[in-house]
Design an enzyme around this catalytic site. Sequence first.
Site, short mmCIF file in Angstrom:
data_model
loop_
_atom_site.label_atom_id
_atom_site.label_comp_id
_atom_site.label_asym_id
_atom_site.label_seq_id
_atom_site.Cartn_x
_atom_site.Cartn_y
_atom_site.Cartn_z
N LYS A 1 0.86 -1.19 0.00
CA LYS A 1 0.00 0.00 0.00
C LYS A 1 0.89 1.23 0.00
O LYS A 1 2.02 1.18 0.50
CB LYS A 1 -0.88 0.02 1.25
N ASP B 1 -7.17 4.29 -4.47
CA ASP B 1 -7.79 4.11 -3.15
C ASP B 1 -8.42 5.47 -2.84
O ASP B 1 -8.65 6.26 -3.76
CB ASP B 1 -6.74 3.70 -2.10
P1 NDP Z 1 -13.10 7.69 -2.76
O1 NDP Z 1 -12.03 8.68 -2.51
O2 NDP Z 1 -13.63 7.52 -4.13
O3 NDP Z 1 -14.33 7.94 -1.79
C1 NDP Z 1 -14.17 7.94 -0.41
C2 NDP Z 1 -15.50 8.26 0.22
O4 NDP Z 1 -15.41 8.05 1.63
C3 NDP Z 1 -15.88 9.71 0.04
O5 NDP Z 1 -17.28 9.82 0.02
C4 NDP Z 1 -15.28 10.36 1.28
O6 NDP Z 1 -15.90 11.56 1.64
C5 NDP Z 1 -15.55 9.29 2.32
N1 NDP Z 1 -14.52 9.40 3.36
C6 NDP Z 1 -13.18 9.31 3.19
N2 NDP Z 1 -12.54 9.50 4.35
C7 NDP Z 1 -13.49 9.71 5.26
C8 NDP Z 1 -13.46 9.97 6.64
N3 NDP Z 1 -12.29 10.06 7.32
N4 NDP Z 1 -14.66 10.11 7.26
C9 NDP Z 1 -15.83 10.02 6.56
N5 NDP Z 1 -15.90 9.79 5.25
C10 NDP Z 1 -14.76 9.64 4.62
O7 NDP Z 1 -12.50 6.29 -2.22
P2 NDP Z 1 -12.99 4.81 -2.52
O8 NDP Z 1 -14.45 4.76 -2.74
O9 NDP Z 1 -12.08 4.24 -3.54
O10 NDP Z 1 -12.63 4.10 -1.13
C11 NDP Z 1 -13.57 3.93 -0.08
C12 NDP Z 1 -13.10 2.80 0.82
O11 NDP Z 1 -13.03 1.59 0.07
C13 NDP Z 1 -11.72 2.96 1.45
O12 NDP Z 1 -11.71 2.37 2.73
C14 NDP Z 1 -10.82 2.17 0.52
O13 NDP Z 1 -9.64 1.75 1.17
C15 NDP Z 1 -11.74 1.00 0.20
N6 NDP Z 1 -11.43 0.25 -1.01
C16 NDP Z 1 -11.30 0.86 -2.22
C17 NDP Z 1 -11.05 0.11 -3.35
C18 NDP Z 1 -10.97 0.72 -4.69
O14 NDP Z 1 -10.80 -0.03 -5.66
N7 NDP Z 1 -11.10 2.01 -4.87
C19 NDP Z 1 -10.84 -1.35 -3.26
C20 NDP Z 1 -11.08 -1.90 -1.96
C21 NDP Z 1 -11.34 -1.11 -0.88
P3 NDP Z 1 -15.15 12.97 1.33
O15 NDP Z 1 -15.31 13.17 -0.13
O16 NDP Z 1 -15.87 13.95 2.14
O17 NDP Z 1 -13.72 12.78 1.76
O1 2IT Z 2 -7.88 -1.65 -0.93
C1 2IT Z 2 -7.80 -2.10 -2.09
O2 2IT Z 2 -7.90 -3.30 -2.34
C2 2IT Z 2 -7.61 -1.13 -3.18
N1 2IT Z 2 -7.59 0.06 -2.93
C3 2IT Z 2 -7.43 -1.61 -4.58
C4 2IT Z 2 -6.00 -2.05 -4.81
C5 2IT Z 2 -5.65 -2.42 -6.22
O3 2IT Z 2 -4.46 -2.70 -6.41
O4 2IT Z 2 -6.50 -2.46 -7.10
#
Ligand code: NDP
Ligand code: 2IT
Length: 446
Positions: free
Chosen positions: A127, A167
């Site tokens: 990461k 992420d």
């Molecule tokens: P984005 O940046 O697209 O969206 C994040 C969302 O979560 C936003 O709505 C954001 O609000 C909110 N958020 C972030 N930090 C906080 C916080 N401290 N408190 C409250 N709300 C918060 O990220 P993703 O959708 O990609 O990621 C969301 C989650 O999914 C994370 O935990 C990530 O690690 C996990 N994940 C992502 C993957 C991916 O492929 N993208 C794969 C697997 C897991 P705001 O805009 O106000 O910050």
């Molecule tokens: O938490 C996760 O699995 C991710 N943010 C996606 C990682 C990736 O390499 O696609």
Amino acid sequence: MKNAYLLSVLETVKKRNPGEPEFIQAVTEVFETLEPVVEKRPDLVEAGVFDRIVEPERQIIFRVPWVDDQGKVQVNRGFRVQFNSAIGPYKGGIRLHPSVYSGIIKFLGFEQIFKNSLTSLPMGGAKGGSDFDPKGKSDGEVMRFCQSFMTELYRHVGADCDVPAGDIGTGAREIGYLFGQYKRLQNVFTGVLTGKGLTFGGSLARTEATGFGLCYFTEEMLKANGKCFAGKTVVISGSGNVAIYATKKATELGAKVVALSDSNGYVYDKNGIDLALVKQIKEVERKRIKEYVKTHPEAEYHEGCKGIWTIPCDIALPCATQNEIDGESAAILAKNGCFCVSEGANMPSTPEAIEVYFANNMLYGPAKAANAGGVATSGLEMSQNSQRYSWSFEEVDAKLHGIMVNIFKACDSASKEYGMPGNYMAGANIAGFLKVAEAMKAQGCV
Ligand code: NDP
Ligand code: 2IT
């Protein structure tokens, strides 16, 4: 946890990683569920697998200087933690958020080892990220930050070495800038990042993959317990990449998603969320979720994120960030009749929340398994890049679906084999761990 050996390894982890509670939390959860493995597999203890797996193979911390639109120099801190390469090249996302420090990157990198193993694809765990906040920055500022970040990172990554992705805070725009700078510095066009744009090696369905995969896993878990999404009320936190495509798939599977949030507050629309509007606000305009009620006055907006868990629902899908559901919120969900929590975000439930799920016989889909569809599809993007070929949306989506069904089966059977049927958290940790552990043992003390 009672096992003296695991407790002693955990003590060492605590001493070596002071001030990093999220990392300690992630290791503790995994170790608690690995007690039966320690008893059954003295050979893995002998090979030092537990002692080795909690120490990253390599950690890189670097300065990221860039110039803002006012001509002022800004300095951020960059991280890449290459945690484990036993089963494949390091793989994992890059988080751009002001809360990023080494404890966050380490917890995410540690989780990624087991998640990637569960996908059945050959990917190690890593990461990275930075305390840079893309919110409110111009495209030019984001580009200059990404170029500076890659100007250090390029020497540590590569298509057969370490493949970063998105992420929190890192989406298609950031991946594009990072890829462009890598290509310029190395003069090679390879699949060094995943989540790339479709015109330069990205995979169809990668954008949708985490949210879709979450729903495929959850539907499988529901089915195994005589339930399904159809007709259910669903609350989803966040409104980013994962939340948006979880909303889309849950709706396609017949559920009604009634709430979404961001770090400022949440919207509750009892008629069901208007996803086209959310996509416009979040993906196109990069604005706040409260904009929703301007065109949907019948919906409610509330300040603060935690209140979203007080909305009555059948299924909760936390898709925002770590520790967003605490014991108190979990108890409210249970009291309101929620029977399933499945995690799109990484480690969104505190240990107290997880206790509440089990005490109330709720179905619990742990992050490592439930959100593995994103990285699994990243693995499919790597395969397509290696082949210099691309598959159709339907082909990738079908592969993703198959992978998520298999992940559920692996969690289910490991939970049964190790005497904890229905505990998919234990099943995910054990199944994910065993493959990596066998590989670490076979490769000797490295
Ligand atoms: P984005 O940046 O697209 O969206 C994040 C969302 O979560 C936003 O709505 C954001 O609000 C909110 N958020 C972030 N930090 C906080 C916080 N401290 N408190 C409250 N709300 C918060 O990220 P993703 O959708 O990609 O990621 C969301 C989650 O999914 C994370 O935990 C990530 O690690 C996990 N994940 C992502 C993957 C991916 O492929 N993208 C794969 C697997 C897991 P705001 O805009 O106000 O910050
Ligand atoms: O938490 C996760 O699995 C991710 N943010 C996606 C990682 C990736 O390499 O696609």
